[in-house]
Design a protein around this motif. Structure first.
Motif, short mmCIF file in Angstrom:
data_model
loop_
_atom_site.label_atom_id
_atom_site.label_comp_id
_atom_site.label_asym_id
_atom_site.label_seq_id
_atom_site.Cartn_x
_atom_site.Cartn_y
_atom_site.Cartn_z
N HIS A 136 0.89 -1.23 0.19
CA HIS A 136 0.45 -0.39 0.20
C HIS A 136 0.71 1.60 0.35
CE1 HIS A 136 -2.67 3.67 1.75
NE2 HIS A 136 -3.61 2.64 0.45
N SER A 137 1.71 1.63 1.26
CA SER A 137 2.23 3.29 1.22
C SER A 137 2.98 2.61 1.98
CB SER A 137 0.99 3.99 2.33
OG SER A 137 0.57 3.82 2.88
N GLN B 244 6.56 4.92 1.65
CA GLN B 244 6.71 6.06 1.56
C GLN B 244 6.53 6.48 3.91
OE1 GLN B 244 2.90 9.31 2.32
NE2 GLN B 244 3.05 8.00 0.66
N HIS C 137 -2.64 1.42 7.67
CA HIS C 137 -3.05 1.63 5.91
C HIS C 137 -3.92 0.61 5.35
CE1 HIS C 137 -0.79 -1.91 4.53
NE2 HIS C 137 0.97 -1.30 4.60
N ALA D 210 -3.17 6.18 -0.31
CA ALA D 210 -2.41 4.98 -1.71
C ALA D 210 -1.99 6.55 -2.48
CB ALA D 210 -2.77 4.10 -2.04
N ASN E 96 1.27 8.60 -2.33
CA ASN E 96 2.52 8.00 -2.54
C ASN E 96 2.80 8.77 -3.86
OD1 ASN E 96 2.08 6.02 -1.38
ND2 ASN E 96 1.62 4.77 -2.36
N THR F 202 6.45 11.52 -1.79
CA THR F 202 6.92 10.80 -0.91
C THR F 202 8.04 12.18 -0.72
OG1 THR F 202 7.15 9.16 -2.57
CG2 THR F 202 8.72 8.85 -1.53
N SER G 66 6.64 14.05 3.44
CA SER G 66 5.26 13.20 2.71
C SER G 66 4.28 13.07 3.63
CB SER G 66 5.64 11.92 2.53
OG SER G 66 6.45 10.79 3.18
#
Ligand code: ATP
Length: 340
Positions: free
Chosen positions: A14-15, A18, A77, A296, A299, A302, A317
């Motif tokens: 997912h994220s 980051q 997340h 997401a 993203n 970043t 971010s």
């Protein structure tokens, strides 16, 4: 306890890139929990100080003690919540960033709708029965991952024809289809300062709804129906900067959602969240969903977004903003204000 004694942990999906990069930028050690075979991105980008591999997400509860010993703070997340399930997440005893009490308001469509309505937002109409359909609607299945199988219907007949392709789906919602441009608004609400920030915006890239415009209607007619029926499988996210004159309204929307959440559960919503909206040609913003955590769509940023650049003047971010919040909480001895 020293700041660096804490570790930031999340699930590898997912994220996570980051989140982990942001945590490292703020000086934390990081842990990623990966399904076997999915470790490569976290090694490639060197964002994880430690990789814990599990065979299946249902093994996650077994590593809780390890995470506790390592003084890990879990950053949830969407994939984390989906893979674990709301009920199990509520039971985890590893420190968790965010308010778990808000989870059920996101999971239960009726509670979610009440929340958004009571926040004064405009929502697409819901049709209780296919008989009531009097305009274009989107039919969404509960728990569908990334919009798979959603379909559009223009009346009851059309609905009955299309629902036949989903004989096992009993749980769905029939929602007014809003024609306009999609705008996913990323917010962050600090439970330390009680302030809200706009972190950025994105639009989604969905298959095949975003590819239908690439062929003429004549060619679409030549294709079998299942190929041209729009579907909403999310493939990626694209950055977006909106007209500045919309910002006062958008900030107020986020503030109202937070204010309302405090009437629902103690401490209310804090941390990152997202309003998923459609802006119509009449400039009305219709909100069809809320994600009560990092999305997401953050993203692409970043290294920060045009909005975080304005506020921080350094790469910020959403993942890093979470780490910064935890760091500030530790420094002020207020970790209890950010953990749920
Ligand atoms: P996620 O939880 O990842 O946000 P989801 O499975 O809950 O996804 P939605 O976000 O509700 O699904 O919808 C998927 C896609 O369908 C949206 O990104 C959007 O393109 C489209 N969509 C959803 N609701 C509407 C609506 N009311 N009008 C127009 N388009 C919509």
């Amino acid at each position: 306890m020293a700041l660096l004694d804490y570790k930031i942990a999340t699930i590898g999906s997912h994220s996570a890139l980051q989140i982990l990069k942001g945590a490292k930028d703020e000086g934390f050690s990081t842990i990623v929990i990966c399904i076997k075979g999915r470790e490569k991105p976290y090694k490639m980008y060197n964002v994880a100080d430690e990789i814990i591999t599990i065979k299946d997400y249902n093994e996650f509860p077994k590593i809780q003690d390890t995470l506790l010993k390592k003084k890990a703070i879990i950053i949830p997340h969407a994939s984390f919540i989906t893979y674990m399930g709301h009920a199990d997440v509520e039971k985890f005893n590893v420190p968790y960033y965010g308010n778990k009490k808000i989870l059920k308001y996101e999971e239960d469509r009726d509670l979610e709708r009440k929340w958004l309505k009571n926040s004064g937002l405009t929502l697409p109409k819901i049709f209780k029965s296919p008989k009531d359909i009097d305009r274009s609607v989107i039919v969404k299945f509960h728990g569908a991952k990334g919009g798979k199988g959603y379909f559009i219907a223009k009346n009851e007949r059309d609905f009955n024809k299309k629902i036949k392709f989903h004989p096992n789906e009993k749980n769905y919602v029939i929602q007014e289809y809003i024609l306009g441009v999609h705008m996913y608004i990323h917010y962050f609400h600090s439970s330390l300062t009680n302030e809200i920030e706009i972190m950025g915006f994105d639009k989604r890239y969905e298959s095949n709804v975003d590819s239908l415009g690439r062929i003429s209607s004549r060619d679409q007619l030549a294709l079998p129906a299942e190929k041209v029926d729009p579907s909403y499988v999310i493939v990626g996210n694209m950055p977006l900067v909106v007209r500045e004159s919309y910002l006062p309204r958008i900030i107020e929307m986020g503030e109202n959602v937070v204010k309302q959440s405090k009437k629902m559960v103690p401490r209310g919503l804090f941390g990152p969240f997202c309003l998923e909206t459609v802006m119509t040609p009449e400039e009305e913003i219709s909100v069809f969903e809320i994600s009560a955590r990092i999305v997401a769509g953050t993203n692409p940023y970043t290294h920060g977004s045009p909005y975080t650049w304005l506020k921080y003047d350094k790469p910020m971010s959403t993942g890093r903003r979470i780490a910064l919040e935890i760091k500030n909480a530790i420094r002020k001895n207020q970790l209890n204000k950010v953990l749920g």
